[in-house]
Motif scaffolding. Structure first.
Motif, PDB file in Angstrom:
ATOM      1  N   ASN A   1       0.824  -1.207   0.000  1.00 35.31           N
ATOM      2  CA  ASN A   1       0.000   0.000   0.000  1.00 35.31           C
ATOM      3  C   ASN A   1       0.860   1.261   0.000  1.00 35.31           C
ATOM      4  N   GLN A   2       1.943   1.248   0.788  1.00 39.61           N
ATOM      5  CA  GLN A   2       2.838   2.407   0.847  1.00 39.61           C
ATOM      6  C   GLN A   2       3.533   2.649  -0.492  1.00 39.61           C
TER       7      GLN A   2
ATOM      8  N   GLU B   1       1.464   8.846  -6.657  1.00 34.29           N
ATOM      9  CA  GLU B   1       1.680  10.286  -6.467  1.00 34.29           C
ATOM     10  C   GLU B   1       2.671  10.811  -7.508  1.00 34.29           C
TER      11      GLU B   1
ATOM     12  N   GLU C   1      -4.858  10.096 -11.749  1.00 35.04           N
ATOM     13  CA  GLU C   1      -5.870   9.404 -10.944  1.00 35.04           C
ATOM     14  C   GLU C   1      -6.697   8.422 -11.765  1.00 35.04           C
TER      15      GLU C   1
ATOM     16  N   GLN D   1       1.017   3.876  -3.183  1.00 37.25           N
ATOM     17  CA  GLN D   1       0.612   5.265  -2.956  1.00 37.25           C
ATOM     18  C   GLN D   1       1.698   6.233  -3.423  1.00 37.25           C
ATOM     19  N   LYS D   2       2.945   5.934  -3.067  1.00 40.79           N
ATOM     20  CA  LYS D   2       4.059   6.805  -3.465  1.00 40.79           C
ATOM     21  C   LYS D   2       4.212   6.826  -4.988  1.00 40.79           C
TER      22      LYS D   2
END
Length: 189
Positions: free
Chosen positions: A164-165, A172, A177, A168-169
């Motif tokens: 998940n980390q 970004e 999106e 997400q990075k």
């Protein structure tokens, strides 16, 4: 273990192209130009492994743990429907700079000139932050309005929290999106 159901019957190797003149023009039995799905990413990200999984094969696409083994643009026809194109990886392959420059030119010629190119699969190792080359490829697809999916590979090598980390990075940095995202593990497919 249950047999995995595939969406097609047969995938076959067509050719390896080492220059633009060798790129094939594949036509369906209905005399239509077959659309192509290009598989892109860093050296050793898992492009060939993903293709073998999609094709239901362990050996159709050559794989190696040594970065830089795919040194040509490889074409695979799937039924009479579509062509998958395995591109050489970019990044940390242990080859001379001249060879890397030749690969970059080969990839660029393919991406810029193939009218049948319908979709990019941009593979990212889930454990690595997208680098400048990854982002250049994605931004190129966005600028030329070419559809692309991001596929995070090697997902079995991280925990769910790490996954998940990292995702997400990465998203970004990609700053899109609407980008479809998928995950692949060689262990669980």
């Amino acid at each position: 273990m249950a047999t995995k159901k595939l969406l097609w019957h047969q995938a076959e190797f067509v050719t390896s192209a080492f220059n633009e003149k060798q790129f094939p023009k594949l036509i369906s039995s209905k005399h239509l130009l077959l659309k192509e799905i290009a598989v892109c990413g860093r050296s050793n990200v898992g492009k060939s492994t993903l293709l073998n999984c999609l094709f239901g094969s362990k050996t159709l696409v050559k794989t190696s743990s040594t970065p830089g083994k795919t040194q040509s643009v490889n074409f695979f026809k799937v039924d009479d429907f579509v062509t998958f194109v395995d591109l050489p990886g970019y990044g940390f392959a242990q080859v001379p700079m001249k060879e890397k420059a030749n690969w970059a030119k080969l990839i660029q010629n393919y991406l810029l000139k193939r009218e049948q190119l319908a979709l990019f699969l941009v593979l990212l190792d889930i454990r690595r932050t997208p680098n400048e080359d990854d982002l250049l490829l994605i931004n190129w697809a966005k600028n030329y309005q070419k559809p692309y999916f991001v596929i995070f590979t090697k997902t079995d090598k991280v925990t769910q929290k790490e996954r998940n980390q990292y995702v997400q990075k990465a998203l970004e940095l990609i700053s899109d999106e609407t980008c479809p995202v998928f995950f692949h593990s060689n262990k669980t497919h």
